[in-house]
Scaffold this motif. Structure first.
Motif, PDB file in Angstrom:
ATOM      1  N   GLY A 183      10.175   5.437  -2.937  1.00 40.18           N
ATOM      2  CA  GLY A 183       9.821   4.131  -4.301  1.00 40.18           C
ATOM      3  C   GLY A 183       8.670   2.991  -3.969  1.00 40.18           C
ATOM      4  O   GLY A 183       9.025   2.014  -4.020  1.00 40.18           O
ATOM      5  N   LEU A 184       8.142   3.333  -2.104  1.00 32.87           N
ATOM      6  CA  LEU A 184       6.999   2.976  -2.302  1.00 32.87           C
ATOM      7  C   LEU A 184       5.524   2.988  -2.530  1.00 32.87           C
ATOM      8  O   LEU A 184       4.386   2.819  -2.177  1.00 32.87           O
ATOM      9  N   HIS A 185       5.688   4.298  -3.758  1.00 33.80           N
ATOM     10  CA  HIS A 185       4.135   4.946  -3.482  1.00 33.80           C
ATOM     11  C   HIS A 185       2.844   3.773  -4.011  1.00 33.80           C
ATOM     12  O   HIS A 185       1.849   3.666  -3.450  1.00 33.80           O
ATOM     13  N   SER A 186       3.761   3.046  -5.123  1.00 30.12           N
ATOM     14  CA  SER A 186       2.582   2.671  -5.288  1.00 30.12           C
ATOM     15  C   SER A 186       2.145   1.119  -4.587  1.00 30.12           C
ATOM     16  O   SER A 186       1.205   0.406  -4.782  1.00 30.12           O
ATOM     17  N   SER A 187       3.058   0.962  -3.504  1.00 31.43           N
ATOM     18  CA  SER A 187       2.552  -0.368  -2.037  1.00 31.43           C
ATOM     19  C   SER A 187       1.309   0.403  -1.630  1.00 31.43           C
ATOM     20  O   SER A 187       0.412  -0.323  -1.424  1.00 31.43           O
ATOM     21  N   LEU A 188       1.372   1.333  -1.580  1.00 30.29           N
ATOM     22  CA  LEU A 188       0.502   2.861  -0.157  1.00 30.29           C
ATOM     23  C   LEU A 188      -0.786   2.702  -0.945  1.00 30.29           C
ATOM     24  O   LEU A 188      -1.180   2.492  -0.836  1.00 30.29           O
ATOM     25  N   ASP A 189      -0.286   3.261  -2.555  1.00 24.63           N
ATOM     26  CA  ASP A 189      -1.750   3.595  -2.731  1.00 24.63           C
ATOM     27  C   ASP A 189      -2.920   2.237  -3.390  1.00 24.63           C
ATOM     28  O   ASP A 189      -3.574   2.160  -2.588  1.00 24.63           O
ATOM     29  N   GLN A 190      -2.003   0.600  -3.330  1.00 27.45           N
ATOM     30  CA  GLN A 190      -2.760  -0.251  -3.024  1.00 27.45           C
ATOM     31  C   GLN A 190      -3.369  -0.641  -1.973  1.00 27.45           C
ATOM     32  O   GLN A 190      -4.469  -1.178  -2.050  1.00 27.45           O
ATOM     33  N   ALA A 191      -2.506  -0.510  -0.617  1.00 29.51           N
ATOM     34  CA  ALA A 191      -2.611  -1.275   0.081  1.00 29.51           C
ATOM     35  C   ALA A 191      -4.467  -0.040   0.928  1.00 29.51           C
ATOM     36  O   ALA A 191      -5.223  -0.726   0.921  1.00 29.51           O
ATOM     37  N   ALA A 192      -3.571   1.711   0.596  1.00 27.54           N
ATOM     38  CA  ALA A 192      -4.843   1.846   1.272  1.00 27.54           C
ATOM     39  C   ALA A 192      -6.626   1.334   0.186  1.00 27.54           C
ATOM     40  O   ALA A 192      -7.483   1.143   0.415  1.00 27.54           O
ATOM     41  N   ARG A 193      -5.636   0.967  -1.585  1.00 29.31           N
ATOM     42  CA  ARG A 193      -7.899   1.180  -2.484  1.00 29.31           C
ATOM     43  C   ARG A 193      -8.040  -0.218  -1.821  1.00 29.31           C
ATOM     44  O   ARG A 193      -9.301  -0.392  -1.508  1.00 29.31           O
ATOM     45  N   LEU A 194      -6.901  -1.109  -1.932  1.00 28.30           N
ATOM     46  CA  LEU A 194      -8.039  -3.226  -1.630  1.00 28.30           C
ATOM     47  C   LEU A 194      -8.274  -2.600  -0.221  1.00 28.30           C
ATOM     48  O   LEU A 194      -9.629  -2.701   0.257  1.00 28.30           O
ATOM     49  N   ALA A 195      -7.647  -2.013   1.079  1.00 34.04           N
ATOM     50  CA  ALA A 195      -8.581  -1.443   2.023  1.00 34.04           C
ATOM     51  C   ALA A 195     -10.153  -0.361   2.152  1.00 34.04           C
ATOM     52  O   ALA A 195     -11.162  -0.862   2.927  1.00 34.04           O
ATOM     53  N   ALA A 196      -9.711   0.379   1.186  1.00 40.73           N
ATOM     54  CA  ALA A 196     -11.351   0.939   0.616  1.00 40.73           C
ATOM     55  C   ALA A 196     -12.226  -0.371   0.455  1.00 40.73           C
ATOM     56  O   ALA A 196     -13.769   0.435   0.803  1.00 40.73           O
TER      57      ALA A 196
END
Length: 349
Positions: A162-175
């Motif tokens: 249930g953490l794919h939203s958190s991972l997706d957002q973290a990766a997007r902000l880092a990019a």
């Protein structure tokens, strides 16, 4: 200590607490039969309305408690929710389904990747017909060989927890942050995007839009790629996401078109700004009549709604030339450059 931390529980993408290997599990709504079941397993409940709780003294014991509860839910048709708290603390983490909590504890390394930012971005060039670099795709990679991971497997395990939203957002902000440090204005930044991670587009994407604004970047330089690791089930929802992003000036791309879950019909309904033809079709297309028909069909349909076609995975010049002759305008692949750390790329400015 870091070595004793077993899980970090998330709420709205932010770390709420770091839990040690001693603590308690809280359950709700509980019944007398659940208390009896746990007593049979050798555990005494510390009841505190409206919850009941059981202490644990190690990660293994915590996992055992969660496994017992999951089996109880299955056998009795109940749906107990669970929360974690540090030993002696009255404050608990957010409430989760038992299977999600079990996944998070078992996959604590996934949580560490997100919270401790154990990743970085590599970028791969995207070129036009003249082989001039017009942009880069940002790809998630581990920042240390000591904590290596496969990005696809990482997202799969994050989804189970249930953490794919958190991972997706973290990766997007880092990019976005990486692009601000290394790319000049006017260069396109293709950033992967999981549609299932955005249940409420305005609210969930607000941090993304704020980050672009804070860094004084031009939203017109951004292209969000819908990556099809899953079937697009709700076209209307994805169309709404497209509208929200385009309203901010961000372009949308559909990845892996023609293979996997991304069908040509869905492409025509979504009408993305960029259509990325999957590498499995591009590779060897010069000498494959079936692949040629697929490529021409995708390009024809994309041209009908004004989409720009980008061919992925180009390794042979003859394949590149066929795609250009068929109407593709952009390309990406080893023929033009492999993914690399931005600092290793030359001529970005």
């Amino acid at each position: 200590m870091e070595s004793r931390r077993i899980a970090m529980i998330f709420s709205n993408g932010n770390a709420q607490s770091a839990l040690e290997d001693r603590g308690c599990l809280r359950f709700r709504p509980f019944s007398a039969s659940f208390i009896a079941h746990m007593q049979h397993m050798g555990y005494r409940s510390e009841q505190s309305f409206p919850d009941c709780q059981f202490s644990y003294r190690s990660k293994d014991e915590l996992l055992f408690l969660l496994e017992c509860t999951r089996k109880y839910n299955f056998m009795c048709g109940e749906n107990l929710m669970v929360s974690l708290a540090n030993e002696g603390s009255k404050k608990s983490s957010l409430w989760l389904k038992v299977c999600q909590m079990e996944c998070r504890v078992r996959n604590s390394d996934v949580l560490a990747v997100i919270v401790d930012r154990l990743f970085e971005n590599h970028i791969q060039p995207i070129v036009n017909a003249a082989e001039e670099i017009i942009g880069y795709e940002f790809l998630l990679r581990p920042s240390s060989k000591m904590r290596a991971f496969n990005p696809l497997e990482l997202f799969a395990r994050a989804r189970e927890s249930g953490l794919h939203s958190s991972l997706d957002q973290a990766a997007r902000l880092a990019a976005i942050e990486t692009s601000a440090r290394h790319l000049p204005q006017g260069v396109k930044r293709f950033i992967n995007f999981l549609p299932s991670s955005v249940e409420h587009p305005y609210r969930r994407l607000n941090d993304t839009f704020k980050k672009i604004e804070q860094l004084a970047l031009d939203t017109r330089d951004f292209v969000f790629e819908v990556v099809e690791t899953e079937r697009i089930r709700h076209i209307a929802h994805l169309q709404h996401i497209f509208e929200v992003c385009r309203g901010q000036g961000i372009s949308m791309a559909l990845d892996d078109v023609g293979a996997g879950f991304s069908s040509v019909e869905e492409m025509s309904r979504l009408q993305p700004d960029y259509v990325k033809i999957d590498r499995s079709i591009v590779n060897g297309c010069r000498n494959d009549a079936h692949k040629q028909r697929q490529i021409r069909d995708i390009i024809r349909r994309a041209i009908d709604f004004g989409g720009k076609v980008l061919v992925e995975g180009v390794e042979r010049r003859e394949d590149f030339e066929f795609c250009l002759d068929s109407g593709a305008v952009l390309a990406q692949g080893y023929l033009f450059g492999r993914p690399q750390k931005p600092l290793e790329m030359q001529g970005l400015h």
